[in-house]
Design an enzyme around this catalytic site. Sequence first.
Site, PDB file in Angstrom:
ATOM      1  N   ARG A 294      32.010  63.860  95.182  1.00 18.92           N
ATOM      2  CA  ARG A 294      31.654  62.934  96.566  1.00 18.92           C
ATOM      3  C   ARG A 294      33.011  63.102  97.572  1.00 18.92           C
ATOM      4  NH1 ARG A 294      27.514  63.991  94.788  1.00 18.92           N
ATOM      5  NH2 ARG A 294      25.607  62.925  94.553  1.00 18.92           N
ATOM      6  N   GLU A 323      29.787  63.006 105.656  1.00 16.99           N
ATOM      7  CA  GLU A 323      29.006  63.969 105.951  1.00 16.99           C
ATOM      8  C   GLU A 323      27.769  63.712 107.168  1.00 16.99           C
ATOM      9  OE1 GLU A 323      27.510  65.206 102.265  1.00 16.99           O
ATOM     10  OE2 GLU A 323      29.597  65.757 101.368  1.00 16.99           O
ATOM     11  N   HIS A 341      28.015  70.887 101.317  1.00 17.26           N
ATOM     12  CA  HIS A 341      27.291  70.119 100.168  1.00 17.26           C
ATOM     13  C   HIS A 341      26.118  70.934  99.748  1.00 17.26           C
ATOM     14  CE1 HIS A 341      26.945  65.706  98.837  1.00 17.26           C
ATOM     15  NE2 HIS A 341      26.440  66.697  97.644  1.00 17.26           N
TER      16      HIS A 341
END
Length: 375
Positions: A294, A323, A341
Amino acid sequence: MWCGASNSCFPNPELPRLPPAPARPNQARRRRARNRGQEGDQNPKPSSSLPPPQPSPLAMESLGVLLTYPMDSYLEEELGKRCKLFRLWETPPEKRQEFLRVNAASIRAVVGSTAVGADAETIDALPALEIVASFSVGLDKVDLAKCRERGIRVTNTPDVLTDDVADLAIGLAIATMRRIPEADRYVRNGAWKSKGDYKLSSKFSGKTVGIIGLGRIGLAIAKRAEAFGCLISYFSRSEKPQTNYKYYSSVIDLASNCHVLIVACALTEETRHIVDREVIDALGPNGVLVNIGRGPHVDEPELVAALLEGRLGGAGLDVFEHEPHVPEQLFGLENVVLVPHVGSSTWETCKAMADLVLGNLEAHVTNKPLLTPVL
């Protein structure tokens, strides 16, 4: 019939075709009995090859599901067919609380993702909520304490995405060290023809790979790296008894003793910014950081500064702290590989994840054991 050299069989044109012999009475009775399932039985026996009974469509149709984000078209389509579906993103952010208030009595399930899950505010707004099914393995977007307090079930999608994420981790390490994206641009913009051969890069095979978090994904990464002749070391909350990999009880010590540091742990308050300036400096100007965990695992400003100042050799990043916003300072760096991602973003894995979400919801409404329970 006769068979030629090719083993294909067809009627012999030289022989007359005879009519079939009439069936004998006993043979006819036995044939009729077999067709009924048992001699003398008027009702055929059920076949063991029949598919298992499916959950009642009415049970699923009564389930109101809040889909928080347009995460997967197949999942959205199936939920729309099977359930009463509420799409949160179609309502402007400033009107979402009113949207939840109006539909609160109907929403019994939330399907979230790594982008938008089920925080305390959302859970509090849904008094009829029974289950949160996350389209991810990570649960950092779900308030687990609030779910536990309310008795809300929680599921995720482990295992099915392990291979894809591990593949990408190795891919990012190789792409960063061999400068594959930059070499690709070198060819495309004509530099190979005008400037000659591309510069040398660093090999991945045989390097020491340090892994933060030796869970399912961490182990899958380790096995792949071993195939390249890499030495494996790791950090986790405790030493894993079933491996021969070298264990470090300190992330700084791990970073000091590896060429490639891969972040593969769950995001918790304890692991937030687990890669900070001290860890980055321990990895050093010849080291490469790969993050498929993450974004908040890494102190992003410190990472950017280390790359710009040459204190870190390179980085392969699938995730970012805020993000979809990515620090623009990274865009011009040749020693950084950036992807949006996409760790589990393959057709095969996304369908398997969606099927797990659907299976968990079906199990819930039919009072069967959940497939992948967290709570």
